[in-house]
Scaffold this motif. Structure first.
Motif, PDB file in Angstrom:
ATOM      1  N   SER A  54       0.844  -1.194   0.000  1.00 58.18           N
ATOM      2  CA  SER A  54       0.000   0.000   0.000  1.00 58.18           C
ATOM      3  C   SER A  54       0.880   1.245   0.000  1.00 58.18           C
ATOM      4  N   LYS A  55       0.480   2.240  -0.768  1.00 60.83           N
ATOM      5  CA  LYS A  55       1.205   3.507  -0.850  1.00 60.83           C
ATOM      6  C   LYS A  55       0.247   4.647  -0.526  1.00 60.83           C
ATOM      7  N   GLY A  56       0.681   5.572   0.338  1.00 59.12           N
ATOM      8  CA  GLY A  56      -0.161   6.702   0.694  1.00 59.12           C
ATOM      9  C   GLY A  56      -0.960   6.433   1.962  1.00 59.12           C
ATOM     10  N   THR A  57      -1.725   7.424   2.391  1.00 63.63           N
ATOM     11  CA  THR A  57      -2.502   7.358   3.629  1.00 63.63           C
ATOM     12  C   THR A  57      -3.965   7.652   3.337  1.00 63.63           C
ATOM     13  N   PRO A  58      -4.885   6.742   3.690  1.00 66.18           N
ATOM     14  CA  PRO A  58      -6.315   7.020   3.480  1.00 66.18           C
ATOM     15  C   PRO A  58      -6.746   8.262   4.256  1.00 66.18           C
ATOM     16  N   LEU A  59      -7.600   9.054   3.638  1.00 66.62           N
ATOM     17  CA  LEU A  59      -8.044  10.291   4.277  1.00 66.62           C
ATOM     18  C   LEU A  59      -9.402  10.164   4.951  1.00 66.62           C
ATOM     19  N   ALA A  60     -10.253   9.291   4.435  1.00 70.81           N
ATOM     20  CA  ALA A  60     -11.616   9.197   4.965  1.00 70.81           C
ATOM     21  C   ALA A  60     -12.000   7.738   5.141  1.00 70.81           C
ATOM     22  N   ASP A  61     -12.889   7.485   6.099  1.00 68.60           N
ATOM     23  CA  ASP A  61     -13.376   6.122   6.289  1.00 68.60           C
ATOM     24  C   ASP A  61     -14.435   5.805   5.239  1.00 68.60           C
ATOM     25  N   GLY A  62     -14.668   4.520   5.046  1.00 68.99           N
ATOM     26  CA  GLY A  62     -15.637   4.083   4.047  1.00 68.99           C
ATOM     27  C   GLY A  62     -15.094   2.908   3.259  1.00 68.99           C
ATOM     28  N   THR A  63     -15.733   2.598   2.128  1.00 66.25           N
ATOM     29  CA  THR A  63     -15.317   1.498   1.260  1.00 66.25           C
ATOM     30  C   THR A  63     -14.746   2.064  -0.032  1.00 66.25           C
ATOM     31  N   ASP A  64     -13.521   1.670  -0.355  1.00 67.06           N
ATOM     32  CA  ASP A  64     -12.838   2.147  -1.561  1.00 67.06           C
ATOM     33  C   ASP A  64     -12.722   1.004  -2.570  1.00 67.06           C
ATOM     34  N   HIS A  65     -12.958   1.306  -3.853  1.00 73.28           N
ATOM     35  CA  HIS A  65     -12.898   0.310  -4.919  1.00 73.28           C
ATOM     36  C   HIS A  65     -11.706   0.618  -5.824  1.00 73.28           C
ATOM     37  N   PHE A  66     -10.877  -0.398  -6.069  1.00 68.92           N
ATOM     38  CA  PHE A  66      -9.667  -0.233  -6.865  1.00 68.92           C
ATOM     39  C   PHE A  66      -9.707  -1.134  -8.096  1.00 68.92           C
ATOM     40  N   ALA A  67      -9.157  -0.624  -9.207  1.00 70.02           N
ATOM     41  CA  ALA A  67      -8.947  -1.429 -10.412  1.00 70.02           C
ATOM     42  C   ALA A  67      -7.478  -1.817 -10.465  1.00 70.02           C
ATOM     43  N   ILE A  68      -7.196  -3.121 -10.319  1.00 66.21           N
ATOM     44  CA  ILE A  68      -5.826  -3.628 -10.384  1.00 66.21           C
ATOM     45  C   ILE A  68      -5.529  -3.995 -11.838  1.00 66.21           C
ATOM     46  N   THR A  69      -4.431  -3.458 -12.362  1.00 69.91           N
ATOM     47  CA  THR A  69      -4.132  -3.617 -13.786  1.00 69.91           C
ATOM     48  C   THR A  69      -2.774  -4.274 -13.989  1.00 69.91           C
ATOM     49  N   TYR A  70      -2.754  -5.279 -14.916  1.00 71.60           N
ATOM     50  CA  TYR A  70      -1.496  -5.856 -15.410  1.00 71.60           C
ATOM     51  C   TYR A  70      -1.659  -6.008 -16.913  1.00 71.60           C
ATOM     52  N   GLY A  71      -0.950  -5.158 -17.660  1.00 70.63           N
ATOM     53  CA  GLY A  71      -1.130  -5.144 -19.105  1.00 70.63           C
ATOM     54  C   GLY A  71      -2.552  -4.747 -19.446  1.00 70.63           C
ATOM     55  N   ASN A  72      -3.240  -5.614 -20.182  1.00 74.49           N
ATOM     56  CA  ASN A  72      -4.632  -5.348 -20.546  1.00 74.49           C
ATOM     57  C   ASN A  72      -5.617  -6.064 -19.633  1.00 74.49           C
ATOM     58  N   SER A  73      -5.104  -6.724 -18.574  1.00 65.42           N
ATOM     59  CA  SER A  73      -5.949  -7.492 -17.662  1.00 65.42           C
ATOM     60  C   SER A  73      -6.285  -6.632 -16.444  1.00 65.42           C
ATOM     61  N   VAL A  74      -7.558  -6.660 -16.017  1.00 69.67           N
ATOM     62  CA  VAL A  74      -8.018  -5.802 -14.919  1.00 69.67           C
ATOM     63  C   VAL A  74      -8.859  -6.615 -13.936  1.00 69.67           C
ATOM     64  N   CYS A  75      -8.635  -6.378 -12.633  1.00 75.76           N
ATOM     65  CA  CYS A  75      -9.478  -6.925 -11.571  1.00 75.76           C
ATOM     66  C   CYS A  75      -9.887  -5.786 -10.645  1.00 75.76           C
ATOM     67  N   VAL A  76     -11.098  -5.866 -10.104  1.00 85.37           N
ATOM     68  CA  VAL A  76     -11.600  -4.837  -9.191  1.00 85.37           C
ATOM     69  C   VAL A  76     -11.685  -5.424  -7.784  1.00 85.37           C
ATOM     70  N   ILE A  77     -11.130  -4.708  -6.807  1.00 86.21           N
ATOM     71  CA  ILE A  77     -11.201  -5.126  -5.403  1.00 86.21           C
ATOM     72  C   ILE A  77     -11.769  -3.985  -4.571  1.00 86.21           C
ATOM     73  N   SER A  78     -12.168  -4.312  -3.338  1.00 88.41           N
ATOM     74  CA  SER A  78     -12.683  -3.308  -2.404  1.00 88.41           C
ATOM     75  C   SER A  78     -11.863  -3.345  -1.122  1.00 88.41           C
ATOM     76  N   ARG A  79     -11.618  -2.178  -0.547  1.00 87.54           N
ATOM     77  CA  ARG A  79     -10.943  -2.059   0.747  1.00 87.54           C
ATOM     78  C   ARG A  79     -11.792  -1.211   1.677  1.00 87.54           C
ATOM     79  N   THR A  80     -11.930  -1.667   2.926  1.00 83.81           N
ATOM     80  CA  THR A  80     -12.682  -0.921   3.932  1.00 83.81           C
ATOM     81  C   THR A  80     -11.717  -0.115   4.790  1.00 83.81           C
TER      82      THR A  80
END
Length: 447
Positions: A107-133
Motif C-alpha cells: 500500500s502507498k499513501g494514507t487514506p483520508l476518509a473512512d468508508g469502502t474504496d474500490h480499486f482497479a488492479i491492472t497488469y497489461g490489458n488485464s483488470v481486476c476490481v477489489i474493495s478495501r474498507t
C-alpha cells in the motif's frame, strides 16, 4: 596554427565522440506479457487482501494485496491500481521466466476518509476490481450516548467517601453506563460543584453497552447533595452525590491517649460493640512511660496494650512480630513499633527499624514494617458515620533472612486515624484486596 594541424585535432574529436556514444548505449528490457488469474466466471478470487486500514493512519507493512498472475512472456512488469482516497497499490519488477506467480503489492499513501474504496488492479490489458474498507480515524471522537440522556443518568455508581472539607482517595469517582455507536476518543467533564468535579478521557475501542469511570478532582467543601451535569462527546445526563458532614472532635491528636477515653469496635464477624479499648492509666516499661490500654475481646478476655507519643509520632510496645503470621520470633522479642507519625503528607512513608532475631524454627529472620500514607486529609464513612481529616495508612511487613534484604510477606494492613478521635478502622487484607478481618468504630469517648 597550420591547417593540417587543425584537421588532425578534428579527426581525434570525432573518434572520441564515437567512443562515448558506444559507452552510452542502453539495452531496454522488453515488457512481459500475461494476465491476472481469474476463475471460469471471470472473478478475481485469487487476489488476497491483508491488513487493516484506518483514516489518517499511515498503513503498516502488513497492509498489502497479493495478486496471482500467469506470465506468458518474460520481461519487466508494472502491476498497479488507480489512486483512490489518497492511496494506491503498486509493484514493479521483472519476470525472468514464464508461469504462474504471486506478486505482493504494498500500500502507498494514507487514506483520508473512512468508508469502502474500490480499486482497479491492472497488469497489461488485464483488470481486476477489489474493495478495501477504511475504518474511522481512531483519534476521531467516538459516537457515544450516555444511558438516561438527556435526563437523569441511568444507574450511576458513585465510588468514594464524600465528606465535607476532606480529600478523596484516588479510587473515588463515578461509573456511568454508555452506548458506544462508533469507536474513537472521548472526554467526560462536569462543571465544578461545591469545590470538586469529575473528569476522564481516553479511547473506546469497541462498540456496544459498557461502563466508563470518571475520577474526582478537588474536594467537597461542605455537606449536602450536589447535582452534577456530565457531558460525554455531546451527550448529557445528570447524577447526584451525597456529601456528609463530619463528626466534630475537640482533640487535635490523631491517636488520643487521655486517661478514661475509650473506643468500641465491631470486630470481624462478631456482634456489634464486640471489642473495646479503654485508656486505664500509665505504666513504666524499660524506664519509659506508656499509656496502658485495656482491650476486651469478643471472648471476654482482656489484653494489655501499651502506647506512647514521642518525637511527633506514636509507638506501640508489643511483640515485634505482632503484625505478621509469616513466622514467630523466639520470646522475648518486644520493642517499639512506629504505628503512626503526625504531620505526614499524602504519598509519604516511614519504616520501623529492621529487627533480626531467631525464629522458632531456628533461623535468624529480619523483619521490618513499612508504612505508606495513602491520604493525609481523607474522608471516611464507617458504620454510617462520617469522619474528616483522616490519615489513611497502609502497612506492609517485609521479611528476610540474615544478609538478605527483606521482601514483602504478602500481608497488607490498613489503619485509618481520624483527627481528634483516633483509630476508626483497621483491616488485614489478602493479596486480592479482600479483607481477612476488619475493626470498625461504633462508639467512642475522648476526654
Amino acid at each position: 596554427m597550420p591547417p593540417f594541424f587543425k584537421s588532425f585535432i578534428f579527426l581525434i574529436f570525432l573518434a572520441l565522440l564515437g567512443s562515448c556514444q558506444q559507452e552510452l548505449h542502453f539495452e531496454v528490457s522488453p515488457f512481459s506479457e500475461g494476465v491476472l488469474v481469474k476463475d471460469a466466471a471471470g472473478n478475481c478470487d485469487s487476489i488476497k487482501v491483508n491488513g487493516t486500514l484506518s483514516a489518517n493512519v499511515f498503513p503498516a507493512d502488513s497492509n498489502f494485496i497479493d495478486v496471482t498472475v500467469r506470465v506468458t512472456k518474460t520481461g519487466s512488469y508494472s502491476i498497479h491500481s488507480d489512486t483512490v482516497n489518497n492511496y494506491y497499490y503498486r509493484r514493479d519488477g521483472d519476470f525472468e521466466s514464464t508461469g504462474t506467480f504471486v506478486v505482493r503489492l504494498p500500500s502507498k499513501g494514507t487514506p483520508l476518509a473512512d468508508g469502502t474504496d474500490h480499486f482497479a488492479i491492472t497488469y497489461g490489458n488485464s483488470v481486476c476490481v477489489i474493495s478495501r474498507t477504511v475504518l474511522r480515524d481512531p483519534l476521531s471522537p467516538a459516537v457515544v450516548k450516555l444511558a438516561g440522556e438527556p435526563g437523569d443518568c441511568l444507574s450511576p455508581v458513585v465510588v468514594g467517601d464524600f465528606v465535607g472539607g476532606s480529600g478523596l482517595d484516588t479510587s473515588a469517582g463515578v461509573e456511568l453506563t454508555v452506548n458506544v455507536v462508533e469507536t474513537g476518543s472521548f472526554e467526560i467533564n462536569t462543571g465544578i460543584v461545591n469545590g470538586y468535579y469529575f473528569t476522564a478521557s481516553g479511547m473506546f475501542t469497541k462498540t456496544g453497552i459498557q461502563k466508563v469511570k470518571a475520577r474526582v478532582q478537588g474536594k467537597p467543601l461542605t455537606g449536602g447533595t450536589d447535582l452534577f451535569t456530565v457531558t460525554l462527546n455531546g451527550s448529557v445526563c445528570s447524577f447526584p452525590v451525597k456529601v456528609y458532614e463530619p463528626v466534630v472532635a475537640a482533640s487535635l491528636d490523631y491517636f488520643p491517649l487521655s486517661i478514661g477515653s475509650y473506643w468500641v469496635y465491631d470486630y470481624v464477624t462478631y456482634s456489634k460493640d464486640s471489642l473495646t479499648r479503654r485508656v486505664d492509666g500509665t505504666t513504666l516499661l524499660d524506664t519509659l512511660t506508656y499509656k496502658l490500654v485495656k482491650e476486651t475481646r469478643p471472648s471476654g478476655t482482656e489484653k494489655d496494650l501499651y502506647f506512647r507519643k514521642a518525637n511527633g509520632g506514636f509507638l506501640e510496645f508489643a511483640p515485634l512480630d505482632k503484625y505478621t503470621e509469616a513466622f514467630v520470633y523466639v520470646s522475648p522479642t518486644t520493642g517499639d513499633i512506629p504505628i503512626l507519625r503526625e504531620g505526614i503528607a499524602t504519598g509519604s512513608y516511614w519504616e520501623s527499624p529492621a529487627w533480626l532475631y531467631k525464629a522458632t524454627f531456628g533461623q535468624l529472620i529480619e523483619l521490618q514494617y513499612r508504612y505508606y500514607c495513602l491520604n493525609a486529609n481523607g474522608g471516611a464513612i464507617v458504620n454510617g458515620m462520617a469522619f474528616g481529616s483522616v490519615y489513611k495508612i497502609r502497612m506492609y511487613p517485609l521479611v528476610g533472612s540474615e544478609g538478605n534484604p527483606g521482601g514483602l510477606s504478602g500481608e497488607i494492613f490498613d489503619f485509618w486515624f481520624a483527627k481528634g478521635i483516633g483509630l476508626i478502622y483497621q483491616s488485614k487484607l489478602a493479596g486480592n484486596g479482600q479483607a481477612i478481618y476488619e475493626m470498625k468504630l461504633r462508639r467512642w469517648l475522648v476526654n
